[in-house]
Design an enzyme around this catalytic site. Sequence first.
Site, PDB file in Angstrom:
ATOM      1  N   GLN A 192       0.935  -1.538  -0.139  1.00 24.33           N
ATOM      2  CA  GLN A 192       0.081  -0.276   0.306  1.00 24.33           C
ATOM      3  C   GLN A 192       1.119   1.481  -0.184  1.00 24.33           C
ATOM      4  OE1 GLN A 192      -2.465   0.562   3.939  1.00 24.33           O
ATOM      5  NE2 GLN A 192      -4.104   1.483   2.005  1.00 24.33           N
ATOM      6  N   GLY A 193       0.826   2.235  -0.932  1.00 22.44           N
ATOM      7  CA  GLY A 193       1.165   3.276  -1.070  1.00 22.44           C
ATOM      8  C   GLY A 193       0.414   4.087  -0.537  1.00 22.44           C
ATOM      9  N   TYR A 194       0.318   4.547   0.451  1.00 26.27           N
ATOM     10  CA  TYR A 194      -0.183   5.640   1.056  1.00 26.27           C
ATOM     11  C   TYR A 194       0.085   6.862   1.816  1.00 26.27           C
ATOM     12  CZ  TYR A 194      -5.047   3.665  -0.295  1.00 26.27           C
ATOM     13  OH  TYR A 194      -6.403   3.934  -0.278  1.00 26.27           O
ATOM     14  N   SER A 195       0.985   6.666   3.148  1.00 22.73           N
ATOM     15  CA  SER A 195       1.575   7.919   3.548  1.00 22.73           C
ATOM     16  C   SER A 195       3.184   8.133   3.436  1.00 22.73           C
ATOM     17  CB  SER A 195       1.984   7.220   5.367  1.00 22.73           C
ATOM     18  OG  SER A 195       0.948   6.704   5.979  1.00 22.73           O
ATOM     19  N   SER A 249       4.430  -1.141   4.631  1.00 26.57           N
ATOM     20  CA  SER A 249       4.557  -2.918   4.874  1.00 26.57           C
ATOM     21  C   SER A 249       5.018  -3.297   4.128  1.00 26.57           C
ATOM     22  CB  SER A 249       3.346  -3.132   5.588  1.00 26.57           C
ATOM     23  OG  SER A 249       3.213  -2.307   6.340  1.00 26.57           O
ATOM     24  N   GLU A 265     -10.938  -2.615   4.393  1.00 24.13           N
ATOM     25  CA  GLU A 265      -8.858  -3.103   5.483  1.00 24.13           C
ATOM     26  C   GLU A 265     -10.300  -3.206   7.286  1.00 24.13           C
ATOM     27  OE1 GLU A 265      -5.214  -1.629   7.084  1.00 24.13           O
ATOM     28  OE2 GLU A 265      -6.223  -0.186   6.909  1.00 24.13           O
TER      29      GLU A 265
END
Length: 283
Positions: free
Chosen positions: A120-123, A155, A238
Amino acid sequence: MSDIDGFRNEVRDWLAEHCPEGARSGASGDTGDAMKQWRDTLIEQGWTVPMWPKEYGGGGLDRAQARVLAEELGRIRARPAFMGGMGTGMLGPTLLEYGTEEQKKRHLIPITRGETRWCQGYSEPGAGSDLAGLQTKAVDKGDHFLINGQKIWTSGAQFANRMFALVRTDPDAPKHEGISFVLLDMEQPGITVKPIRTIGGNSPFNEVFFDDAIAQKEDLVGELNQGWTVGKRLLQHERSGQGGLGGVGGTRQSPRSFALADTAKQYRGEKDGRIEDTAVRDR
């Protein structure tokens, strides 16, 4: 006999025939072959994601049938055999809702078979609690986006071969607008992954750097500049933990615990149906 009782009997008969003893909790010795057989059998039956449509690799079950399946798997103490991680628990349900037919066919079946490992590429360094402040830029280049920027606390990025990400496609729009949701290949020259070392020496989290990385236009999920809506919906999936079999098994652990174990198996390795990294497994 009701329809659901009849289905329960069918499931019991199927499990008695297809679930090997080595794929049940308490089995001793080398269970690796049994677990592989069990995983392959569940995949072919569509029961790694029992409520997904059959055309995308799922089982086509309704909620009541999926509950029966979970109960019967628990009754025989069947070990969770599928390591779907973020693919089944987060991205898959989001694609079912927002993806094009082509995107569903191209991405969902590999997820159900465990052939893709997603992160996941969010933060970002300046956009953690205030995610809408993200600055990773994606510039429209016709048939693709050119991506530059950085993600952090990602992660499993060091093991993933695909990423779903929020990127800024309109820098002049208000911060909750101008964001798009894209899918991209992690195994390309424009992506660098650097593990973040913890005091214990482990590195579950990573920094990810994009230097002219490419996301194909065909992998834009939802409308251009409307990715904030897609990204929020993914987080709801999620939290629900309802992407696949997830918490099915023979113990009293919560579905969340099993989801975490599935992800750990995917990103830290698996041996005989257990997390291979003993330091992670013992936590």
